[in-house]
Structures are given as structure tokens and as C-alpha cells.
Write an enzyme that holds these catalytic residues in place. Structure first.
Site, PDB file in Angstrom:
ATOM      1  N   HIS A  21      -0.844 -31.160 -20.812  1.00 45.52           N
ATOM      2  CA  HIS A  21      -1.447 -31.344 -22.138  1.00 45.52           C
ATOM      3  C   HIS A  21      -2.074 -32.736 -22.237  1.00 45.52           C
ATOM      4  O   HIS A  21      -3.164 -32.902 -22.782  1.00 45.52           O
ATOM      5  CB  HIS A  21      -0.381 -31.235 -23.235  1.00 45.52           C
ATOM      6  CG  HIS A  21       0.283 -29.896 -23.324  1.00 45.52           C
ATOM      7  ND1 HIS A  21       1.634 -29.727 -23.142  1.00 45.52           N
ATOM      8  CD2 HIS A  21      -0.218 -28.660 -23.586  1.00 45.52           C
ATOM      9  CE1 HIS A  21       1.951 -28.448 -23.305  1.00 45.52           C
ATOM     10  NE2 HIS A  21       0.845 -27.774 -23.566  1.00 45.52           N
ATOM     11  N   GLY A  32      -6.914 -25.434 -20.167  1.00 46.29           N
ATOM     12  CA  GLY A  32      -6.444 -25.682 -18.805  1.00 46.29           C
ATOM     13  C   GLY A  32      -6.665 -24.497 -17.881  1.00 46.29           C
ATOM     14  O   GLY A  32      -6.515 -23.339 -18.279  1.00 46.29           O
ATOM     15  N   GLN A  86      -6.565 -16.607 -19.409  1.00 47.06           N
ATOM     16  CA  GLN A  86      -6.757 -16.948 -20.825  1.00 47.06           C
ATOM     17  C   GLN A  86      -8.077 -17.700 -21.021  1.00 47.06           C
ATOM     18  O   GLN A  86      -8.866 -17.386 -21.913  1.00 47.06           O
ATOM     19  CB  GLN A  86      -5.572 -17.818 -21.254  1.00 47.06           C
ATOM     20  CG  GLN A  86      -5.736 -18.545 -22.561  1.00 47.06           C
ATOM     21  CD  GLN A  86      -4.469 -19.327 -22.916  1.00 47.06           C
ATOM     22  OE1 GLN A  86      -3.447 -18.735 -23.195  1.00 47.06           O
ATOM     23  NE2 GLN A  86      -4.540 -20.634 -22.910  1.00 47.06           N
ATOM     24  N   HIS A  94       3.553 -31.959 -22.156  1.00 50.98           N
ATOM     25  CA  HIS A  94       3.818 -32.455 -20.793  1.00 50.98           C
ATOM     26  C   HIS A  94       2.523 -33.039 -20.242  1.00 50.98           C
ATOM     27  O   HIS A  94       1.502 -33.089 -20.944  1.00 50.98           O
ATOM     28  CB  HIS A  94       4.357 -31.317 -19.932  1.00 50.98           C
ATOM     29  CG  HIS A  94       3.516 -30.073 -19.946  1.00 50.98           C
ATOM     30  ND1 HIS A  94       2.252 -30.020 -19.415  1.00 50.98           N
ATOM     31  CD2 HIS A  94       3.744 -28.840 -20.477  1.00 50.98           C
ATOM     32  CE1 HIS A  94       1.755 -28.810 -19.580  1.00 50.98           C
ATOM     33  NE2 HIS A  94       2.629 -28.066 -20.234  1.00 50.98           N
ATOM     34  N   ARG A 106       7.642 -24.398 -20.229  1.00 54.15           N
ATOM     35  CA  ARG A 106       8.773 -23.546 -19.832  1.00 54.15           C
ATOM     36  C   ARG A 106       9.620 -24.177 -18.727  1.00 54.15           C
ATOM     37  O   ARG A 106      10.760 -23.774 -18.528  1.00 54.15           O
ATOM     38  CB  ARG A 106       8.274 -22.183 -19.361  1.00 54.15           C
ATOM     39  CG  ARG A 106       7.720 -21.325 -20.484  1.00 54.15           C
ATOM     40  CD  ARG A 106       7.188 -20.024 -19.917  1.00 54.15           C
ATOM     41  NE  ARG A 106       6.443 -19.257 -20.890  1.00 54.15           N
ATOM     42  CZ  ARG A 106       6.994 -18.390 -21.738  1.00 54.15           C
ATOM     43  NH1 ARG A 106       8.279 -18.182 -21.719  1.00 54.15           N
ATOM     44  NH2 ARG A 106       6.227 -17.732 -22.589  1.00 54.15           N
ATOM     45  N   MET A 126       0.893 -25.329 -27.769  1.00 51.82           N
ATOM     46  CA  MET A 126       2.082 -24.776 -28.421  1.00 51.82           C
ATOM     47  C   MET A 126       3.198 -25.821 -28.404  1.00 51.82           C
ATOM     48  O   MET A 126       4.380 -25.482 -28.556  1.00 51.82           O
ATOM     49  CB  MET A 126       2.515 -23.488 -27.733  1.00 51.82           C
ATOM     50  CG  MET A 126       1.449 -22.399 -27.829  1.00 51.82           C
ATOM     51  SD  MET A 126       2.095 -20.733 -27.816  1.00 51.82           S
ATOM     52  CE  MET A 126       2.781 -20.653 -26.185  1.00 51.82           C
TER      53      MET A 126
HETATM   54  P1  AMP Z   1       0.245 -24.205 -24.017  1.00 52.32           P
HETATM   55  O1  AMP Z   1       0.871 -25.280 -24.852  1.00 52.32           O
HETATM   56  O2  AMP Z   1       1.083 -23.794 -22.859  1.00 52.32           O
HETATM   57  O3  AMP Z   1      -0.273 -23.055 -24.834  1.00 52.32           O
HETATM   58  O4  AMP Z   1      -1.031 -24.869 -23.357  1.00 52.32           O
HETATM   59  C1  AMP Z   1      -2.023 -25.506 -24.097  1.00 52.32           C
HETATM   60  C2  AMP Z   1      -3.173 -25.851 -23.202  1.00 52.32           C
HETATM   61  O5  AMP Z   1      -2.734 -26.683 -22.125  1.00 52.32           O
HETATM   62  C3  AMP Z   1      -3.812 -24.610 -22.544  1.00 52.32           C
HETATM   63  O6  AMP Z   1      -5.218 -24.769 -22.502  1.00 52.32           O
HETATM   64  C4  AMP Z   1      -3.213 -24.633 -21.161  1.00 52.32           C
HETATM   65  O7  AMP Z   1      -4.013 -23.993 -20.194  1.00 52.32           O
HETATM   66  C5  AMP Z   1      -3.134 -26.117 -20.891  1.00 52.32           C
HETATM   67  N1  AMP Z   1      -2.154 -26.404 -19.852  1.00 52.32           N
HETATM   68  C6  AMP Z   1      -0.864 -25.980 -19.799  1.00 52.32           C
HETATM   69  N2  AMP Z   1      -0.284 -26.408 -18.656  1.00 52.32           N
HETATM   70  C7  AMP Z   1      -1.212 -27.107 -17.975  1.00 52.32           C
HETATM   71  C8  AMP Z   1      -1.245 -27.783 -16.719  1.00 52.32           C
HETATM   72  N3  AMP Z   1      -0.177 -27.834 -15.930  1.00 52.32           N
HETATM   73  N4  AMP Z   1      -2.399 -28.400 -16.326  1.00 52.32           N
HETATM   74  C9  AMP Z   1      -3.495 -28.349 -17.130  1.00 52.32           C
HETATM   75  N5  AMP Z   1      -3.526 -27.721 -18.325  1.00 52.32           N
HETATM   76  C10 AMP Z   1      -2.418 -27.104 -18.741  1.00 52.32           C
END
Ligand code: AMP
Length: 271
Positions: free
Chosen positions: A33, A143, A149, A30, A183, A26
Site C-alpha cells: 500500500h 497493484g 482485479q 503494509h 492477510r 481495505m
Molecule cells: P487491498 O487493501 O488488499 O484491497 O489492496 C489495496 C490496493 O493495494 C490494491 O490495488 C492492491 O492490488 C494493492 N496491493 C496489495 N498488496 C500489494 C503488494 N504486495 N504490492 C503492490 N500492491 C499491492
């Protein structure tokens, strides 16, 4: 890096290639990702990253609006990482067609975050199902930070016999222990300190629980978290990370799953 905003152009390009490794995000990129992307690049297929803040998975409009967005900065980072494709769809590109497969929502979707964010996992599965149909990736990188999820997407792929392999990626943390999250950029310095103290409290607690299971006293832990500066606790539960049943003995491989607020910012982790 080629950027696509339209699925038809994207499909024309990628269906000629041997296979895609897909990293859905999304945005607000960081280190978490980036580690997913680096893993994807090891697979020698073409890496496709998507950025789409999916409105259907937010149960509050205000939360959707305040979700951190930083697309220009994200594009710069992705160029440096030399990914092959970036897909930044508009709402209609994703939701303007009827997918062939129906979403499978495992009953575990009613627990943990599902209990507190009505419609959240329906929204997640809906968008993931559509992305998979558009991209037909060989691999998808997810992740463990979002463990529930990950589990639910796994169940959907299995049930619907989708030929995409899930690559599970470990949680990446900041030096102060807290899991990297888009966040986090909404937290003040003091709130980051609170989140860090909560992380250390919970990881210490997990070690103690492994020795003495009677220490898992939810009410006491909740009080401690509030004392540390959490505003509200949605849940704190220990689940076996294989079976996704409540862990009943310290011998099981379990994680502490937590969702809490600092002011109006909701953070989740599993430790
Ligand atoms: P998001 O952008 O938050 O929807 O996350 C996109 C992907 O990155 C998802 O598969 C998350 O589980 C993964 N993700 C988010 N934060 C982390 C983290 N700290 N360590 C590893 N993967 C992450």
C-alpha cells in the site's frame, strides 16, 4: 491530513481542488500500500486514501470477520506519509445511493478467482464504481498483486468511458519473496516459511517453463505445492498478461497465477 467519514463533507473539500490521486485500500496497511501511496504523491495532485473493508466482495462471512483491521495504526502511518485526505466511510455512505453508471463485468471475471469466490468481482467492481462516482479521481493507483482485479477495473473504466486514469503499480514483496498482503499478518512463522518456499518453487518453475513448456504439468505442480505445505490449491494457471488468454507458448509474456490455502488462509499471487 484531513479525515472524512462522510462523503458530502469530503466532496465539499475536494471539488475545489485541481484533481485527486486516489489509492483505495481495505486497510491493514503494509509496504505494498505504501508504495502505491508514494507513487501517487509523485503526481503532484492531492492524494486521497480510503480504508473500507467491503463486505460485498467477501463470499464467506467468516472471511469478512477475520479480515485484519488495524485502523489506528493505519492512521498513524498515513499521517507520517503526509497524505492530504483519508476517507473512512461507513457502509451506508457507500451503498446508500444509486450510482449513475452500471458496473461492466468483463467475461474474464468468471476465471481464476471468479471461479472460486462467487460474487467477489461483482462486489469489487460495485465498490470501485461507487468510489469513483463519489471522488471523481483523476488517477487511481492499483497493484499488480491483484492482477485480475486490475484488469477488470480497467475494462470497466474503458467500457463506461470514465475519465480516470489507472496507474498500475508493481508487486512489493517481503525479503522472503512473498507478496506483501494484509492477510500475511494471520500467518504463523512456520506458515510464512511455507509461503516463502512456495514463492521460490513457483519462480524457479517459471524460469524452467520458459525453456521447456512441457514442464507445465498441473497435477505434478499441485502435488509439489501440497508437499511444500499448502493445504489446498484453488488454481494454478499461466496467462498471457496482456491479452489475458491462456499462454500457449513460452515466447509469450506470461505469469503463473496461483491461489492456495495454508490451513484456512487463502493467498494469491502472480509470478
Ligand atoms: P487491498 O487493501 O488488499 O484491497 O489492496 C489495496 C490496493 O493495494 C490494491 O490495488 C492492491 O492490488 C494493492 N496491493 C496489495 N498488496 C500489494 C503488494 N504486495 N504490492 C503492490 N500492491 C499491492
Amino acid at each position: 491530513m484531513k479525515i472524512f467519514k462522510n462523503k458530502h463533507n469530503l466532496q465539499k473539500e475536494i471539488f475545489e481542488t485541481k484533481g485527486i490521486s486516489f489509492v483505495p485500500t481495505m486497510g491493514g496497511l503494509h509496504k505494498g500500500h505504501i508504495s502505491l501511496i508514494k507513487q501517487s504523491k509523485k503526481f503532484k495532485l492531492k492524494t486521497l486514501v480510503s480504508i473500507f473493508v467491503n463486505p460485498k466482495q467477501f463470499n464467506k462471512k467468516s472471511d469478512y470477520r477475520s479480515y485484519p483491521r488495524n485502523t489506528n495504526e493505519d492512521i498513524k502511518q498515513l499521517k507520517k506519509l503526509k497524505i492530504n485526505y483519508l476517507y473512512i466511510p461507513k457502509y451506508n455512505d457507500i451503498y446508500g445511493f444509486k450510482p449513475k453508471k452500471r458496473v461492466f463485468l468483463d467475461k474474464f471475471s468468471k476465471k481464476l478467482c471468479g471461479k472460486f469466490r462467487k460474487g467477489h468481482f461483482e462486489g469489487v467492481l460495485n465498490v470501485v464504481n461507487r468510489f469513483i462516482e463519489i471522488i471523481k479521481p483523476r488517477n487511481i493507483f492499483l497493484g499488480k498483486k491483484d492482477y485480475q482485479q486490475l484488469y477488470l477495473i480497467k475494462q470497466h473504466i474503458k467500457k463506461r468511458k470514465i475519465e480516470t486514469r489507472i496507474i498500475e503499480c508493481k508487486t512489493i514483496r517481503e525479503n522472503n519473496g512473498i507478496a506483501c498482503s494484509s492477510r500475511n499478518s494471520n500467518l504463523t512463522k512456520n506458515q510464512l516459511k511455507i509461503a516463502s518456499n512456495i514463492f521460490y518453487y513457483l519462480s524457479g518453475l517459471k524460469k524452467k517453463i520458459k525453456k521447456n513448456y512441457n514442464l507445465f504439468n498441473f497435477n505434478k505442480i499441485k502435488k509439489d505445492l501440497i508437499k511444500l505445505g499448502a493445504t489446498k490449491i484453488d488454481y494454478l494457471e499461466n496467462y498471457n498478461i496482456k491479452s489475458f488468454k491462456k499462454a500457449k507458448s513460452p515466447k509469450e509474456k506470461f505469469n503463473l497465477f496461483v491461489a492456495y490455502y495454508i490451513k484456512n488462509i487463502r493467498l494469491i499471487d502472480n509470478i
